[in-house]
Motif scaffolding. Structure first.
Motif, PDB file in Angstrom:
ATOM      1  N   ALA A   2       0.844  -1.195   0.000  1.00 54.51           N
ATOM      2  CA  ALA A   2       0.000   0.000   0.000  1.00 54.51           C
ATOM      3  C   ALA A   2       0.875   1.240   0.000  1.00 54.51           C
ATOM      4  CB  ALA A   2      -0.903  -0.009   1.236  1.00 54.51           C
ATOM      5  N   THR A   3       0.344   2.304  -0.543  1.00 54.40           N
ATOM      6  CA  THR A   3       1.099   3.550  -0.526  1.00 54.40           C
ATOM      7  C   THR A   3       0.805   4.288   0.762  1.00 54.40           C
ATOM      8  OG1 THR A   3      -0.655   4.704  -1.702  1.00 54.40           O
ATOM      9  CG2 THR A   3       1.133   3.770  -3.022  1.00 54.40           C
ATOM     10  N   SER A   4       1.784   4.972   1.253  1.00 54.88           N
ATOM     11  CA  SER A   4       1.671   5.695   2.499  1.00 54.88           C
ATOM     12  C   SER A   4       0.809   6.942   2.316  1.00 54.88           C
ATOM     13  CB  SER A   4       3.064   6.093   2.979  1.00 54.88           C
ATOM     14  OG  SER A   4       2.966   6.899   4.120  1.00 54.88           O
ATOM     15  N   ALA A   5      -0.003   7.240   3.333  1.00 52.41           N
ATOM     16  CA  ALA A   5      -0.829   8.446   3.297  1.00 52.41           C
ATOM     17  C   ALA A   5       0.006   9.674   3.630  1.00 52.41           C
ATOM     18  CB  ALA A   5      -1.981   8.308   4.293  1.00 52.41           C
ATOM     19  N   ARG A   6       1.206   9.460   4.123  1.00 50.96           N
ATOM     20  CA  ARG A   6       2.063  10.571   4.543  1.00 50.96           C
ATOM     21  C   ARG A   6       2.865  11.064   3.347  1.00 50.96           C
ATOM     22  NH1 ARG A   6       2.358   6.485   7.682  1.00 50.96           N
ATOM     23  NH2 ARG A   6       4.462   5.913   7.084  1.00 50.96           N
ATOM     24  N   ARG A   7       2.326  12.035   2.643  1.00 53.49           N
ATOM     25  CA  ARG A   7       2.991  12.560   1.444  1.00 53.49           C
ATOM     26  C   ARG A   7       2.983  14.081   1.391  1.00 53.49           C
ATOM     27  NH1 ARG A   7       5.834   8.458   0.269  1.00 53.49           N
ATOM     28  NH2 ARG A   7       4.730   6.633  -0.433  1.00 53.49           N
ATOM     29  N   GLY A   8       2.797  14.740   2.516  1.00 51.24           N
ATOM     30  CA  GLY A   8       2.821  16.197   2.520  1.00 51.24           C
ATOM     31  C   GLY A   8       1.441  16.768   2.270  1.00 51.24           C
ATOM     32  N   PRO A   9       1.357  18.054   2.065  1.00 49.93           N
ATOM     33  CA  PRO A   9       2.445  19.027   1.956  1.00 49.93           C
ATOM     34  C   PRO A   9       3.114  19.257   3.308  1.00 49.93           C
ATOM     35  CG  PRO A   9       0.353  20.177   1.982  1.00 49.93           C
ATOM     36  CD  PRO A   9       0.046  18.698   1.995  1.00 49.93           C
ATOM     37  N   TYR A  10       4.363  19.682   3.236  1.00 49.41           N
ATOM     38  CA  TYR A  10       5.150  19.920   4.435  1.00 49.41           C
ATOM     39  C   TYR A  10       5.572  21.378   4.494  1.00 49.41           C
ATOM     40  CZ  TYR A  10       5.449  14.843   4.586  1.00 49.41           C
ATOM     41  OH  TYR A  10       5.144  13.515   4.634  1.00 49.41           O
ATOM     42  N   PHE A  11       5.762  21.864   5.719  1.00 45.54           N
ATOM     43  CA  PHE A  11       6.229  23.230   5.926  1.00 45.54           C
ATOM     44  C   PHE A  11       7.741  23.333   5.774  1.00 45.54           C
ATOM     45  CE2 PHE A  11       2.271  23.106   8.349  1.00 45.54           C
ATOM     46  CZ  PHE A  11       1.608  24.169   7.769  1.00 45.54           C
ATOM     47  N   CYS A  12       8.442  22.266   6.166  1.00 43.31           N
ATOM     48  CA  CYS A  12       9.898  22.273   6.114  1.00 43.31           C
ATOM     49  C   CYS A  12      10.412  20.846   6.193  1.00 43.31           C
ATOM     50  CB  CYS A  12      10.484  23.112   7.254  1.00 43.31           C
ATOM     51  SG  CYS A  12      10.122  22.443   8.890  1.00 43.31           S
ATOM     52  N   GLY A  13      11.713  20.684   6.115  1.00 40.00           N
ATOM     53  CA  GLY A  13      12.319  19.356   6.175  1.00 40.00           C
ATOM     54  C   GLY A  13      12.092  18.658   7.500  1.00 40.00           C
ATOM     55  N   ILE A  14      12.102  19.404   8.587  1.00 39.90           N
ATOM     56  CA  ILE A  14      11.862  18.796   9.900  1.00 39.90           C
ATOM     57  C   ILE A  14      10.449  18.231   9.947  1.00 39.90           C
ATOM     58  CG2 ILE A  14      11.594  19.273  12.374  1.00 39.90           C
ATOM     59  CD1 ILE A  14      13.967  21.195  12.112  1.00 39.90           C
ATOM     60  N   ASP A  15       9.486  18.944   9.388  1.00 36.23           N
ATOM     61  CA  ASP A  15       8.105  18.479   9.317  1.00 36.23           C
ATOM     62  C   ASP A  15       8.033  17.136   8.581  1.00 36.23           C
ATOM     63  OD1 ASP A  15       5.300  18.464   9.459  1.00 36.23           O
ATOM     64  OD2 ASP A  15       5.077  19.831   7.760  1.00 36.23           O
ATOM     65  N   ALA A  16       8.720  17.034   7.449  1.00 37.27           N
ATOM     66  CA  ALA A  16       8.719  15.795   6.662  1.00 37.27           C
ATOM     67  C   ALA A  16       9.412  14.666   7.408  1.00 37.27           C
ATOM     68  CB  ALA A  16       9.388  16.032   5.305  1.00 37.27           C
ATOM     69  N   ALA A  17      10.518  14.968   8.087  1.00 43.86           N
ATOM     70  CA  ALA A  17      11.244  13.945   8.845  1.00 43.86           C
ATOM     71  C   ALA A  17      10.428  13.458  10.029  1.00 43.86           C
ATOM     72  CB  ALA A  17      12.590  14.499   9.311  1.00 43.86           C
ATOM     73  N   MET A  18       9.815  14.374  10.749  1.00 49.23           N
ATOM     74  CA  MET A  18       9.024  13.980  11.916  1.00 49.23           C
ATOM     75  C   MET A  18       7.790  13.175  11.515  1.00 49.23           C
ATOM     76  SD  MET A  18      10.917  14.858  14.316  1.00 49.23           S
ATOM     77  CE  MET A  18       9.863  14.392  15.671  1.00 49.23           C
ATOM     78  N   ASP A  19       7.289  13.414  10.314  1.00 47.40           N
ATOM     79  CA  ASP A  19       6.164  12.627   9.803  1.00 47.40           C
ATOM     80  C   ASP A  19       6.536  11.154   9.711  1.00 47.40           C
ATOM     81  OD1 ASP A  19       3.578  12.238   8.757  1.00 47.40           O
ATOM     82  OD2 ASP A  19       4.270  12.526   6.708  1.00 47.40           O
ATOM     83  N   VAL A  20       7.773  10.877   9.356  1.00 50.51           N
ATOM     84  CA  VAL A  20       8.235   9.500   9.183  1.00 50.51           C
ATOM     85  C   VAL A  20       8.548   8.840  10.526  1.00 50.51           C
ATOM     86  CG1 VAL A  20      10.073   8.081   8.186  1.00 50.51           C
ATOM     87  CG2 VAL A  20       9.104   9.946   6.867  1.00 50.51           C
ATOM     88  N   VAL A  21       9.050   9.600  11.495  1.00 48.71           N
ATOM     89  CA  VAL A  21       9.421   8.992  12.779  1.00 48.71           C
ATOM     90  C   VAL A  21       8.378   9.211  13.867  1.00 48.71           C
ATOM     91  CG1 VAL A  21      11.902   9.010  12.353  1.00 48.71           C
ATOM     92  CG2 VAL A  21      10.840  10.963  13.483  1.00 48.71           C
ATOM     93  N   ALA A  22       7.244   9.823  13.521  1.00 50.15           N
ATOM     94  CA  ALA A  22       6.200  10.056  14.517  1.00 50.15           C
ATOM     95  C   ALA A  22       5.691   8.723  15.042  1.00 50.15           C
ATOM     96  CB  ALA A  22       5.058  10.863  13.910  1.00 50.15           C
ATOM     97  N   GLY A  23       5.441   8.677  16.296  1.00 53.54           N
ATOM     98  CA  GLY A  23       4.975   7.462  16.948  1.00 53.54           C
ATOM     99  C   GLY A  23       5.960   7.084  18.036  1.00 53.54           C
ATOM    100  N   LYS A  24       5.433   6.600  19.131  1.00 51.23           N
ATOM    101  CA  LYS A  24       6.247   6.301  20.310  1.00 51.23           C
ATOM    102  C   LYS A  24       7.356   5.305  20.030  1.00 51.23           C
ATOM    103  CE  LYS A  24       5.941   4.602  25.024  1.00 51.23           C
ATOM    104  NZ  LYS A  24       5.056   4.241  26.112  1.00 51.23           N
ATOM    105  N   TRP A  25       7.124   4.335  19.153  1.00 53.46           N
ATOM    106  CA  TRP A  25       8.047   3.213  19.012  1.00 53.46           C
ATOM    107  C   TRP A  25       8.975   3.286  17.801  1.00 53.46           C
ATOM    108  CZ3 TRP A  25       8.301   0.666  23.323  1.00 53.46           C
ATOM    109  CH2 TRP A  25       7.192   0.679  24.172  1.00 53.46           C
ATOM    110  N   LYS A  26       8.714   4.151  16.839  1.00 52.37           N
ATOM    111  CA  LYS A  26       9.492   4.130  15.600  1.00 52.37           C
ATOM    112  C   LYS A  26      10.971   4.419  15.817  1.00 52.37           C
ATOM    113  CE  LYS A  26       5.811   4.933  12.315  1.00 52.37           C
ATOM    114  NZ  LYS A  26       5.313   5.816  11.262  1.00 52.37           N
ATOM    115  N   SER A  27      11.292   5.422  16.613  1.00 48.81           N
ATOM    116  CA  SER A  27      12.709   5.716  16.842  1.00 48.81           C
ATOM    117  C   SER A  27      13.381   4.571  17.582  1.00 48.81           C
ATOM    118  CB  SER A  27      12.874   7.033  17.601  1.00 48.81           C
ATOM    119  OG  SER A  27      12.200   6.975  18.841  1.00 48.81           O
ATOM    120  N   LEU A  28      12.645   3.900  18.460  1.00 47.76           N
ATOM    121  CA  LEU A  28      13.209   2.765  19.186  1.00 47.76           C
ATOM    122  C   LEU A  28      13.383   1.552  18.278  1.00 47.76           C
ATOM    123  CD1 LEU A  28      11.284   3.177  22.537  1.00 47.76           C
ATOM    124  CD2 LEU A  28      13.654   3.784  22.038  1.00 47.76           C
TER     125      LEU A  28
END
Length: 130
Positions: A2-28
């Motif tokens: 499936a394609t990811s629903a997380r495709r922007g639009p984004y305000f900046c690069g940090i916004d796009a990066a945090m979209d990918v790592v958002a969630g309590k467990w992803k960074s872990l």
């Protein structure tokens, strides 16, 4: 896949990066796979005490869709599935390294306790289940 629903639009690069790592467990999950390499589902779950099976599955699927995690399925009985970081996942983990340094300094600055995953696993195992 499936394609990811997380495709922007984004305000900046940090916004796009945090979209990918958002969630309590992803960074872990990123840390666990970077630290230990290839892991089976049960190994990941043991390494992340407190994560539910449902949440781990959800995060792994999202991370696979985002190109961070590779899922290798071995057609055998019983089925064997292994997870590893892709080059994209490795580069994200490298980008998060300075955030980890900042967090370690924060732990020191505020006097917070830093526990090992093994200790948390032991504490979770001793907690009676309802």
């Amino acid at each position: 896949m499936a394609t990811s629903a997380r495709r922007g639009p984004y305000f900046c690069g940090i916004d796009a990066a945090m979209d990918v790592v958002a969630g309590k467990w992803k960074s872990l999950i990123l840390w666990e796979l970077d630290h230990y390499g290839v892991r089976r589902f049960a190994e990941l779950r043991r390494g992340l005490p407190g994560v539910s099976e449902k949440m781990l599955i959800q995060h792994l699927r999202e991370m696979e869709e985002d190109g961070l995690v590779h899922r290798e399925v071995y057609r055998e009985v019983p089925p064997k599935v292994e997870y590893s970081l892709t080059e994209h996942g490795v580069s994200l983990n490298a980008a998060l390294a300075s955030l980890g340094v900042w967090g370690t300094e924060r732990i020191r600055r505020i006097g917070a306790e830093k526990v090992s995953a093994e200790r948390v696993s032991a504490d979770v195992a001793e907690t009676p289940q309802s």
